[in-house]
Structure formats: structure tokens, C-alpha cells
Scaffold this motif. Structure first.
Motif, short mmCIF file in Angstrom:
data_model
loop_
_atom_site.label_atom_id
_atom_site.label_comp_id
_atom_site.label_asym_id
_atom_site.label_seq_id
_atom_site.Cartn_x
_atom_site.Cartn_y
_atom_site.Cartn_z
N ALA A 132 0.84 -1.20 0.00
CA ALA A 132 0.00 0.00 0.00
C ALA A 132 0.87 1.25 0.00
CB ALA A 132 -0.93 -0.01 1.21
N GLY A 133 1.93 1.20 0.80
CA GLY A 133 2.86 2.32 0.87
C GLY A 133 3.49 2.58 -0.49
N ARG A 134 3.85 1.50 -1.17
CA ARG A 134 4.47 1.67 -2.48
C ARG A 134 3.47 2.34 -3.44
NH1 ARG A 134 6.62 -3.62 -5.03
NH2 ARG A 134 4.40 -4.10 -4.94
N SER A 135 2.24 1.86 -3.36
CA SER A 135 1.23 2.42 -4.25
C SER A 135 0.99 3.91 -3.96
CB SER A 135 -0.05 1.60 -4.09
OG SER A 135 -1.13 2.31 -4.53
N VAL A 136 0.95 4.26 -2.67
CA VAL A 136 0.78 5.68 -2.31
C VAL A 136 1.97 6.48 -2.84
CG1 VAL A 136 0.68 7.34 -0.41
CG2 VAL A 136 -0.60 5.20 -0.25
N ALA A 137 3.18 5.94 -2.63
CA ALA A 137 4.38 6.66 -3.06
C ALA A 137 4.36 6.86 -4.57
CB ALA A 137 5.62 5.90 -2.62
N GLU A 138 3.95 5.83 -5.30
CA GLU A 138 3.91 5.94 -6.76
C GLU A 138 2.94 7.04 -7.19
OE1 GLU A 138 5.02 1.32 -7.92
OE2 GLU A 138 2.92 1.96 -7.82
N THR A 139 1.77 7.03 -6.56
CA THR A 139 0.79 8.05 -6.92
C THR A 139 1.31 9.46 -6.60
OG1 THR A 139 -0.91 6.46 -6.35
CG2 THR A 139 -1.62 8.73 -6.66
N MET A 140 1.91 9.59 -5.43
CA MET A 140 2.42 10.91 -5.04
C MET A 140 3.48 11.38 -6.03
SD MET A 140 0.74 11.90 -2.52
CE MET A 140 -0.70 10.88 -2.42
N ILE A 141 4.37 10.46 -6.40
CA ILE A 141 5.42 10.85 -7.35
C ILE A 141 4.80 11.25 -8.69
CG2 ILE A 141 7.38 9.97 -8.68
CD1 ILE A 141 8.14 8.37 -6.14
N ASP A 185 16.26 -2.11 3.66
CA ASP A 185 16.84 -1.76 4.97
C ASP A 185 15.76 -1.11 5.83
OD1 ASP A 185 16.97 1.14 4.79
OD2 ASP A 185 18.46 0.80 3.22
N PRO A 186 15.95 -1.15 7.18
CA PRO A 186 14.88 -0.75 8.10
C PRO A 186 14.40 0.69 7.85
CG PRO A 186 16.73 -1.71 9.29
CD PRO A 186 17.16 -1.60 7.86
N GLU A 187 15.31 1.56 7.42
CA GLU A 187 14.91 2.94 7.22
C GLU A 187 13.90 3.06 6.07
OE1 GLU A 187 17.71 6.50 6.61
OE2 GLU A 187 18.56 5.34 8.28
N ASP A 188 14.22 2.39 4.95
CA ASP A 188 13.31 2.39 3.81
C ASP A 188 11.96 1.82 4.19
OD1 ASP A 188 15.31 3.40 2.36
OD2 ASP A 188 15.61 1.66 1.03
N ARG A 189 12.03 0.75 4.95
CA ARG A 189 10.80 0.10 5.40
C ARG A 189 9.93 1.06 6.18
NH1 ARG A 189 11.02 -5.49 5.30
NH2 ARG A 189 9.63 -6.32 6.86
N ALA A 190 10.57 1.75 7.16
CA ALA A 190 9.80 2.68 8.00
C ALA A 190 9.21 3.79 7.14
CB ALA A 190 10.69 3.26 9.09
N ALA A 191 10.01 4.26 6.17
CA ALA A 191 9.54 5.36 5.32
C ALA A 191 8.32 4.93 4.52
CB ALA A 191 10.66 5.81 4.39
N LEU A 192 8.38 3.75 3.97
CA LEU A 192 7.30 3.25 3.13
C LEU A 192 6.06 2.91 3.97
CD1 LEU A 192 7.43 3.11 0.14
CD2 LEU A 192 8.00 0.69 0.25
N LEU A 193 6.33 2.31 5.14
CA LEU A 193 5.21 1.91 6.01
C LEU A 193 4.44 3.11 6.53
CD1 LEU A 193 6.31 -0.95 8.43
CD2 LEU A 193 4.47 -0.95 6.76
N SER A 194 5.15 4.23 6.70
CA SER A 194 4.49 5.39 7.32
C SER A 194 3.40 5.95 6.40
CB SER A 194 5.52 6.48 7.62
OG SER A 194 5.94 7.08 6.41
N LEU A 195 3.52 5.72 5.09
CA LEU A 195 2.57 6.37 4.16
C LEU A 195 1.12 5.91 4.31
CD1 LEU A 195 4.77 6.58 0.94
CD2 LEU A 195 4.29 8.38 2.61
N PRO A 196 0.84 4.60 4.25
CA PRO A 196 -0.58 4.21 4.29
C PRO A 196 -1.27 4.55 5.60
CG PRO A 196 0.85 2.27 4.36
CD PRO A 196 1.73 3.45 4.06
N PHE A 197 -0.49 4.73 6.69
CA PHE A 197 -1.12 5.06 7.96
C PHE A 197 -1.88 6.38 7.90
CE2 PHE A 197 1.79 2.00 10.03
CZ PHE A 197 0.84 1.32 10.76
N LYS A 198 -1.45 7.25 6.98
CA LYS A 198 -2.07 8.57 6.92
C LYS A 198 -3.32 8.59 6.05
CE LYS A 198 2.53 10.60 7.09
NZ LYS A 198 3.53 11.25 6.26
#
Lengths: 892, 150
Positions: free
Chosen positions: A624-633, A676-689
Motif C-alpha cells: 500500500a505504501g508503495r502504491s501511495v508513493a507511486e501516486t504521489m510521485i 533496509d529498516p529505514e526504507d521500510r519505516a519510510a514506506l510503512l508510514s505512508l498508508p497510515f495517513k
């Protein structure tokens, strides 16, 4: 503390701590023989107990007495060691006692000084505040007194203590050889002559530095106060430059102080070392000549070494006291002002027999301000206590000074101002501040609740003692005793100060009704009601309101079901996903408390990650995070960086957008597993919003919803104890202390994008509350609203109306309002004025009006021009061609 | 309705037809979707115009207040763009728009609209084209009306 503050630090210290200083000194002297014995005993242990072979041992006491003891060697050793141990304990106990006594004495003096300064601030003539800034006063009372306080105790004890040591050492040398004694002290007169002269310059610099520091704090205070205008005028560079300039000044002064201070130290050290040079040279010559034996010379050199430490300490002390004196003088001189209000006027209780009616009588009153400008000239005016008077005039008419004069907030320069036959100037504040009441244009608001601010004017004296439990009571008693000892006021701040009688009520309940009535008069009750709805309450503190809110919750639920409004609210349901709440809210299913589950960083929380893992949700959320990121980009990539759309709409800031782009290409290559954990956290944070209904991104699929609901269960079931306070769960049967009253009643989310949904639901909530008779409960919650620093969370119009309400509550004989409704629209001003006059029912209202047309509401009008009373009479009498009033009306 | 469906819908509106999909998506994402019940009003004649609306679903009518009462001057349906005059020319609303059935709209605020125009010049060309064609349309009507009356 009605008398003047002591002009010199020493008279202050001696006046208020003579006994403690003597007490400390006695203990210091007591410690000397113990110290001597502690040095002497080891020598005895070695020389007498270990080396001597005898039957009778001699115990030397302070080098003067010898006590013979007939014991074995080992017993003597044990005795000596026991004495040693006892003395160590005694010495430390004594030091502890001396230090705590010193500390306590210093703190008491400091407390007395600060209290004295603050009480003077309260008595300053009011115009004084035009010249003294807040920042300066704060800096003086807090920072500048601190080092002075630290020095207070040493002021007397230290020089005596160190001086004593010094004289003993000099005396010792003189006994050995008078000439060498003189030689050892030879440079002291020179130092005593030179050092104060050098120090004088340092003190002067210290004064300058203090001034600069005050300007600095003044500047900081000004910057905070004017922050909006600084931004609005793009003057932050100017302010920074001004600040830098001040820092440069301080730096230069400080550097010069250092140079001179260490110059003094260096000079002293040099002279100190010069003495041994003389000893070696002249003492050596005396030894060669046979006039001095070598043992004496060695002893003298040793004694000189003993002298140098107390001498240095004396010097240090001298520098410190010079510094402290400068600070003391600088502070105290700022707190002496001409025309300071007499202390008695503030503390005298009103005369119970004082009848306060009759007339207000001004005879030839003039007011010249501190800049020698004549604000009012030869005013003669006679008013009954029941008069409704409007004071009108142009901006330069001096009308506001008339308001200040009548409330004794300005003192007439010449002329007589009598109220009910008494000279107003001589009346205590307990009369002028209660029987008369003045409302300023921008009334003072404490950073407290609306209720506290309303009741502020009723808190003149503590009336009913506070109820303390067995633990608190004795502690309070000690505090009062301590306060009395240092000349502080003896009123208990935590007592009940609210003067119900002044408000004309008998109980707290009646007071509440009275408050509401007055809030209605100033047209503030609807706004307080809304504040109550949007505010939180503590259900432990107000269980009645919490219970009422729950009643309203079910009442509203019934109404929603009955009416077509049902579609406007999506209620919280433990079993269902709420599409108008964010994914984070859906997972937590509660309100966050503190920042453990802060929505922006919820994806970094370890417990949340564990829950996601247990619910097998990680991969779905990453997708879901990836999908949000793609749309935002896709949507935002073409926008220039820093474009305001990013902040308003994007899930990803413009700075982070490129990073997400590379992050996505990395994941594409390696999949989620190797992130890596940082990327994971960054991506995971998106769908929560994501709020499904609002964002329409299509990432929250039905499958995801099922899993989120399962995660919700897991989250609640396994929440560790230390996180239990971090989230307040939505519970249909329970009041949610972290949510607002409105959220509690609504118990759900407004459905996104329903035209006028918010207004309709607001009306429905109000209707529900009214039908359940709960309006009062909400108003009570509104009264608990915290107004912020200086009332900044209220609008200026709200602050003005609150100020008026505060004054009305006191029911003064004469109410003086100084352009008190200027922030409101003209119609509201007129309505409020009318209501106030009606409510006062024959008691006087003196209104310095900001609009001339308001005068029509009043029974009498006084027209001022250039500080002179040019017309007075009724509105109808004066409103005719050719009058000043008419002219003012025409031009307004 | 998801964002992608809204993008499809925007593409059918002449004004936006030539915009790239990513820009349409931006437009859809940054505008608020508001649902009106029958008889609710999108805006009143004389109000200050702060937004334009795209009708996504449902029907609405355009009403003009006259001395003789309200007159319906047009009916709106799916894909219609309404309310742009007030935000383009800074004049009060020239008519009232009232939903006749349950109506879903995309609300494009004045700020957003102007920012989009400034950001994407191709949009202003489209707007010009649209306005020019409307002008041509009304001029023709006027000509016909004059011909008929004369």
C-alpha cells in the motif's frame, strides 16, 4: 516590607541575618580545634603509639595539655584511633551543619530580596512601566539576584574565617622573627592599595555589562512580543543584527573584565612569590651571619606558604563582594521610584462602616504625564453614583485619562478628586479596586482557565482556608512559618479566595448561574459553549460532565437514526473499519495520548510493528505504501520543490520526493524482503495517513480492511503495560478523556464531503444537549478552557468581553469602561452597552466610548477636547448644530 | 469512486481534456469531493465566489433571481463545469445552483484553480479556447435573436 530596601548589600545582610551569621561563625570557630586535632593525631599515632616503648603514654590535646594514660601500647593505639574516628565524624557533621545553615541563610536572604523587589513592582507608579521593560524586570528579579544571593552568607563569615587563619600565620612568623614577619607581610599594603583601584574599574565594567545584559533580555522580550510584525516586515535580519551588536558589546566588556581580573590575579601571584625570594636572600644572609638559625628560616617559609592560601581566598572574596555589591546596587536602585504606592494602601482591608454613596466630585483636576504633556486640564465635573456617563472625544482628547483618573490608576497632578466625600488618592486599593472597577481596552488575562479569569476580580483576600490532608497540612504550616520569617506575605495561595458575597451569591452553584447570566449579557455564552464542545475535560475531576456527555452520545445516536442526518456520521464500531478515519486511527481504535503513537511516526513504533507482523500485515502495508508513493510521485513530481501543494496535499514532502523515487526503484529490484529498516519505516508510514473516504487512493482494499481489523484486536489485547497510558480506546460505554467533548458526543467521524455536514451535525448536537438539559454542563466545560499566555487563544473581542464580565461579576458601585468593546462590531457594541446599563439598574456606568454615537444610550454625556471638558449634558441637549458633540457625530 | 475514475471523468470535460493524466490526477486529488442532497444549494446568487464545481454525478439547475421570482436558466448534469465565472472575473455569483437529485461534485477552490492555471500554461490556453467558444456561442445566439426580432 513597607520600608525602603537597604541601599547597601551589607546593611541588608546584617539586618536580616546577623544572628545566623554569628551562629555560623561560632560553628566555624568550633571546627578549628577539631581540624587541628585531626592534623595532630596522625603525628601522635606514629611518634607516640608506634615508636615509643613506655608504660605511660601521653595524650597531647591541642598542643597545650598532656593527659597521661597508663595502658598498654596496643590499647593506646586503639584509643587514639577511636578518637581519630570520632573526630572525623564530628568534623564532617559540623561541616554538613555549617554548609546547610549557610545555604538556608543565603536562600532566605535571597527570598526576602526577591519578594521585596516583586512587591515593589506591584507598587510602582503605573507610568513607570512605560520606561521599564518587562524583560529588564524579569532579568533583575531572577538572574541578577542569584549570584548576589550566593554571596550573601560568605559576606561576613568568609573574611573573618580566612582573616583569622591569616593572622595566626603572620603571628606565628612574627614570634619566630619580627623582621621576617614584616617581610612576609611586606607586600600586603601594596596589594591592599593597588587591588581595590584595579577592582574599581572591573566593577564599573561589571555595571556596564549588567546594563547590556538587561538590554539583551529586553530585546528578547520585545522580539517574542512582536514576532508577528517581525515576520510581516521581513525584519528578522535586522533583529539578528541588533542582537549580534549587543552580543558584541557584551563580548568586549567581558573580555576587558577578564583581562583586568586576571591581571589582578597575576599581580598577586607575582607579589606572593616575591616574598620567598626575600626570605631566601635576606633570611639566608641572616643565617650566614648567625643571627637566625636555619630551622627558624624553614619554619618561616612554611608559615608563609600557609599564609598564601587564606590571602588568595581573601582576594577572591574581595572580588566577589565587589561584584555582588555592584549587582545589588544596580538592582535595588532600579526598584526605588518616586511616587511609589504606599504599601498600606495595598494591604489595608476596607473599613466595614464605609458607606460608599453620594457623588464623584472633580474640582480643577489636571493631569500632566511623565513627559510633561498636559493630558487633562482643569476638569470640574460632578457625578452622582447612579449616573450613566459617556465620555466622548477625539483620539487626542485625553478621554482615556479621565477613565484612569476615576479609577485611581492615574493620580491628579493638581486639583481634588473626591468620591463619596473622600479623597480618592488616599483610599486603599481594597476600596478603589472593589467599589470602583476599571475595565481596560485590552484586559489582562492570566494563562489559566476562562473561569479563573472571570473570578480573578473576586479574589482579593483568602476567605476560606484550604482543606489539607494530614500529609499536606504540616508541610503547609512549615511553608507559612518560613514565609513569615522572610517577610513574605502570609496569605495562603491555595485557600479559597473567591468572594461570593461580592458577587451577591451564597454558594458556588449560584455563582455559576450568575456567571452564565453575565456571559449572556456580554454575548459570550455561545462562544464559551463552543469552546466547551471543542475542549477536553478530566472525567475524574468532573464525572458529572462525563456522564452527561455519555447521555448526549446515546441521545445523538437516537436522533441520527430517526432523522435523515444518519448518513452524515460514521460511528466508531469495534467490528467495522471506519472509512472516514485514517488507517492509523483504525488500527489504534482510540485517541493517542502523548507522542508514543503519534500518527506521523506510528510506523516507527516497535509495538505497532510487532502487531503488524502478528497480523501478517507488513507486506500488505508495504505494498500500500508503495502504491501511495507511486501516486504521489506521479502527481507531484512536476511541481517545483517547495510548492505549497506539497504541504497542503502531499503525503511526501518535496525534499523527500527524490528519495522515495530511488527507494521505489530499489524495492523494484530487490523486493520488500531485502529492504533496509529505514526504507521500510519510510514506506510503512505512508498508508497510515490515508483516510479512505477523503483520499480515494484505492490502496485500502477489502482484504487489507479485514487484516487491519484483526490487527486492531491484537493491538488492544497485547498492549504492554507501559504503553497503556498512550492510547485511550474508543469505547461506546466510556468517556474518552483524550478526546474533546464534541468527539465524545459524536463518537464517530463526520462523513467526508457531505455538503454542510459539519454545520448540520453541530446543530443536531446542540439540539440534543438542550433537550437533555445539558447546555449548562457544556458551558461548565467551556469555562475550563485554558486561554493561553495573555489570553492568546481567545480573540481580542473575546478578551474584551471577558474583561467586562469579570468587572460585572464584582458588582462595583461605579463601573468604568475604557473603550472596552472596541474590538466588536458597532451593533454588538451598542447591544452590550444597552444590556449593561439595564443590568446595572441605577448603579453608575462611566463609559469612555470609542464611538461617539454610543453616547445616545447614556443619560449623560461629557465631551472632551484637548484635555478640556467642553460640553456636558444629555445627548439630546448637546446634539444640536454648533456643538462639539454634533461635530464629532458628523465626522464619525 | 476512486481517483482513477475521477481522472477519467475529468478527461471528458473539454476544459481539461487536453491535460496530461498526471495533472488531471493532481486536480482530482487536490479538490474536495462534496455530496449534495436534493434541494441543497451549491452556491447562492450574490455570494462571493470562492470555488468552481465539476458535477460528477446527479443533476442540478441554475436559477436566476429576477423581480418576477426565480427563473431556471439551465440544467446541469454529469461532466458539467459550473461557477467558473465568479472565480475568473471576481464578480459575485451570477446565479444560484441547486441540486435536483443527489449530486456529487468536485470542488475546485479559486486558489487551486489559479495555481493550476499558473502552473500549467496549457490549461489557460484551454480556458481561453472554451471562453472564446462560449462567446462565439452567445454572439451567435444574440445575432439570431436580433435577426428574429428585426
Amino acid at each position: 516590607m513597607s520600608e525602603r530596601l537597604e541601599r547597601s548589600m551589607y546593611s541588608f545582610v546584617l539586618r536580616y541575618s546577623r544572628r545566623q551569621q554569628l551562629y555560623i561563625l561560632a560553628f566555624v570557630v568550633l571546627s578549628w580545634p577539631i581540624g587541628f586535632m585531626l592534623l595532630d593525631l596522625p603525628k601522635q599515632i606514629i611518634n607516640r603509639a608506634l615508636e615509643a616503648k613506655t608504660d605511660i603514654f601521653q595524650l597531647a590535646v591541642l598542643g597545650v595539655a598532656e593527659i597521661p594514660l597508663q595502658v598498654s601500647q596496643s590499647v593506646f593505639l586503639i584509643i587514639l584511633c577511636c578518637i581519630f574516628l570520632t573526630l572525623v565524624v564530628a568534623n564532617n557533621a559540623l561541616k554538613f551543619h555549617i554548609n546547610t545553615t549557610k545555604g538556608r541563610t543565603a536562600e532566605r536572604l535571597l527570598r526576602r530580596l526577591r519578594y521585596g523587589l516583586f512587591s515593589r513592582v506591584l507598587r510602582f507608579p503605573i507610568p513607570r512601566f512605560k520606561r521599564t521593560s518587562q524583560g529588564e524586570i524579569i532579568s533583575m528579579i531572577t538572574a541578577e539576584t542569584e549570584p548576589v544571593g550566593a554571596f550573601f552568607v560568605g559576606a561576613v563569615v568568609d573574611p573573618i574565617f580566612q582573616g583569622g587563619l591569616l593572622f595566626v600565620a603572620i603571628g606565628f612568623i612574627i614570634v619566630q622573627n619580627p623582621w621576617l614577619g614584616l617581610a612576609a607581610a611586606a607586600f600586603y599594603p601594596l596589594q591592599i592599595y593597588v587591588v581595590p583601584r584595579l577592582q574599581k574599574k572591573v566593577s564599573a565594567l561589571g555595571k556596564a555589562r549588567l546594563r547590556e545584559i538587561r538590554h539583551l533580555s529586553d530585546h528578547v522580550g520585545e522580539t517574542v512580543g512582536g514576532i508577528v510584525d517581525i515576520h510581516a516586515n521581513d525584519t528578522s535580519n535586522l533583529e539578528l543584527a541588533r542582537f549580534t551588536d549587543r552580543l558584541s558589546n557584551i563580548y568586549n566588556i567581558r573580555f576587558e573584565i577578564f583581562q583586568r581580573k586576571y591581571m589582578i590575579k597575576a599581580l598577586n601571584n607575582f607579589l606572593d612569590k616575591l616574598a620567598p625570594f626575600l626570605f631566601y636572600l635576606f633570611g639566608g644572609l641572616l643565617v650566614i651571619d648567625g643571627k637566625l638559625d636555619i630551622g627558624q628560616l624553614v619554619a618561616v617559609i612554611a608559615a608563609h606558604r600557609e599564609m598564601s592560601s587564606p590571602w588568595k581566598e581573601m582576594l577572591n572574596w574581595y572580588q566577589q563582594q565587589a561584584d555582588a555589591r555592584v549587582k545589588y546596587d544596580q538592582v535595588v536602585s532600579q526598584f526605588e521610584a518616586d511616587g511609589m504606592l504606599d504599601d498600606a494602601l495595598q494591604h489595608t482591608d476596607p473599613d466595614p462602616n464605609l458607606t460608599f454613596d453620594g457623588e464623584i466630585d472633580l474640582a480643577n483636576v489636571s493631569l500632566v504625564d511623565e513627559d510633561e504633556v498636559r493630558r487633562l486640564a482643569n476638569l470640574t465635573l460632578n457625578l452622582g453614583f447612579d449616573t450613566n456617563l459617556a465620555v466622548v472625544g477625539s483620539g487626542s482628547s485625553g478621554k482615556e485619562y479621565l477613565g484612569l483618573l476615576l479609577a485611581r490608576l492615574a493620580i491628579p497632578t493638581t486639583g481634588q478628586l473626591k468620591v463619596a466625600g473622600q479623597d480618592l488618592v488616599a483610599l486603599p486599593e481594597s476600596v478603589t479596586g472593589r467599589r470602583l472597577t476599571y475595565v481596560a481596552t485590552a484586559p489582562f488575562m492570566q494563562s489559566a482557565s476562562v473561569r479563573d479569569n472571570l473570578l480573578y476580580g473576586l479574589k482579593n483576600r483568602p476567605l476560606r482556608p484550604a482543606d489539607y490532608d494530614d500529609e499536606e497540612g504540616p508541610k503547609r504550616e512549615r511553608d507559612f512559618a518560613e514565609a513569615a520569617r522572610t517577610g513574605n506575605i502570609e496569605h495562603d495561595y491555595w485557600a479559597d479566595w473567591v468572594d461570593l458575597e461580592a458577587a451577591g451569591v451564597e454558594s458556588a452553584d449560584a455563582l455559576f448561574d450568575c456567571l452564565i447570566e453575565i456571559l449572556d449579557i456580554v454575548e459570550l455564552s455561545d462562544e464559551i459553549y463552543n469552546l466547551g464542545l471543542r475542549g477536553t475535560i478530566d472525567p475524574d475531576h468532573r464525572p458529572d460532565i462525563a456522564e452527561a456527555a455519555l447521555k448526549a452520545r446515546s441521545g445523538l445516536a437516537d436522533r441520527l437514526e430517526e432523522t435523515e442526518y444518519g448518513g452524515l456520521v460514521e460511528k466508531f464500531d469495534r467490528e467495522r473499519f471506519n472509512s472516514n478515519a485514517s488507517v492509523a486511527e483504525n488500527l489504534l481504535f482510540g485517541t493517542t495520548v502523548g507522542d508514543a503513537f503519534d500518527h506521523d511516526r506510528v510506523a516507527e513504533n516497535e509495538y505497532v510493528l510487532k502487531v503488524l507482523h502478528d497480523a501478517e500485515l507488513i507486506d500488505d502495508m508495504l505494498a500500500a505504501g508503495r502504491s501511495v508513493a507511486e501516486t504521489m510521485i506521479e502527481i507531484f513530481a512536476d511541481l517545483p520543490p517547495g510548492h505549497e501543494f506539497f504541504e497542503q496535499y502531499s503525503f511526501i514532502s518535496s525534499d523527500d520526493l527524490p528519495e522515495f523515487r530511488t527507494l521505489l526503484s530499489r524495492t523494484e529490484k530487490h523486493g520488500f524482503d531485502e529492504m533496509d529498516p529505514e526504507d521500510r519505516a519510510a514506506l510503512l508510514s505512508l498508508p497510515f495517513k490515508v483516510v479512505t473516504a477523503q483520499h480515494r487512493l484505492g490502496v485500502v482494499t477489502d482484504e487489507l480492511v479485514v487484516k487491519i481489523l484483526r490487527a486492531r484486536e491484537i493491538f488492544a489485547a497485547n498492549l504492554p503495560d507501559e504503553l497503556k497510558g498512550a492510547v485511550e480506546f474508543f469505547d461506546s460505554e466510556k468517556y474518552n478523556a483524550a478526546g474533546s467533548l464534541q468527539d465524545n458526543i459524536l463518537f464517530g467521524k463526520l462523513v467526508y464531503g457531505q455538503a454542510e455536514g459539519s454545520r448540520m451535525i453541530g446543530a443536531l448536537i446542540a439540539e440534543t444537549l438542550d433537550s437533555l438539559g445539558l447546555r449548562g454542563a457544556v458551558l461548565e466545560a467551556g469555562l475550563e478552557f485554558q486561554v493561553g499566555v495573555g489570553g492568546s487563544r481567545l480573540s481580542s473581542g473575546q478578551r474584551q468581553r471577558l474583561g467586562i464580565a469579570r468587572a460585572l461579576l464584582k458588582r462595583p458601585e461605579v463601573l468604568i469602561l475604557n473603550e472596552s468593546t472596541s474590538a466588536l462590531d458597532p451593533a454588538a457594541q451598542d447591544r452590550i452597552a444597552e444590556k449593561i446599563i439595564a443590568m446595572r439598574d441605577g448603579k453608575g456606568v462611566i463609559w469612555v466610548a470609542n464611538r461617539v454615537s454610543m453616547a445616545a444610550k447614556f443619560s449623560k454625556v461629557a465631551v472632551l477636547r484637548d484635555g478640556q471638558l467642553v460640553e456636558q449634558g444629555t445627548y439630546d441637549e448637546l446634539n444640536s448644530e454648533g456643538t462639539t458633540l454634533h461635530e464629532l457625530l458628523q465626522s464619525s | 469512486m476512486s481517483l482513477n475514475e475521477e481522472v477519467e471523468l475529468l478527461r471528458n470535460i473539454p476544459l481539461f481534456a487536453k491535460l496530461e493524466p498526471s495533472r488531471l490526477k493532481l486536480l482530482a486529488f487536490t479538490s474536495e469531493r462534496i455530496t449534495y442532497e436534493p434541494d441543497q444549494v451549491l452556491f447562492h446568487q450574490g455570494d462571493v465566489g470562492d470555488a468552481a464545481y465539476i458535477i460528477v454525478e446527479g443533476e442540478a439547475k441554475v436559477l436566476v433571481e429576477t423581480a418576477g421570482g426565480e427563473i431556471e436558466v439551465a440544467a446541469l448534469g454529469r461532466n458539467d463545469f459550473v461557477g467558473e465565472i465568479a472565480i475568473l472575473c471576481d464578480v459575485p455569483r451570477t446565479a444560484t445552483v441547486r441540486a435536483t437529485s443527489k449530486t456529487v461534485t468536485l470542488r475546485i477552490t479559486k486558489d487551486l484553480f489559479f495555481r493550476l492555471v499558473a502552473e500549467f500554461p496549457e490549461m489557460s490556453v484551454e480556458i481561453m479556447r472554451e471562453l472564446a467558444s462560449r462567446l462565439e456561442h452567445t454572439t451567435q445566439k444574440l445575432r439570431e435573436a436580433l435577426a428574429n426580432s428585426g
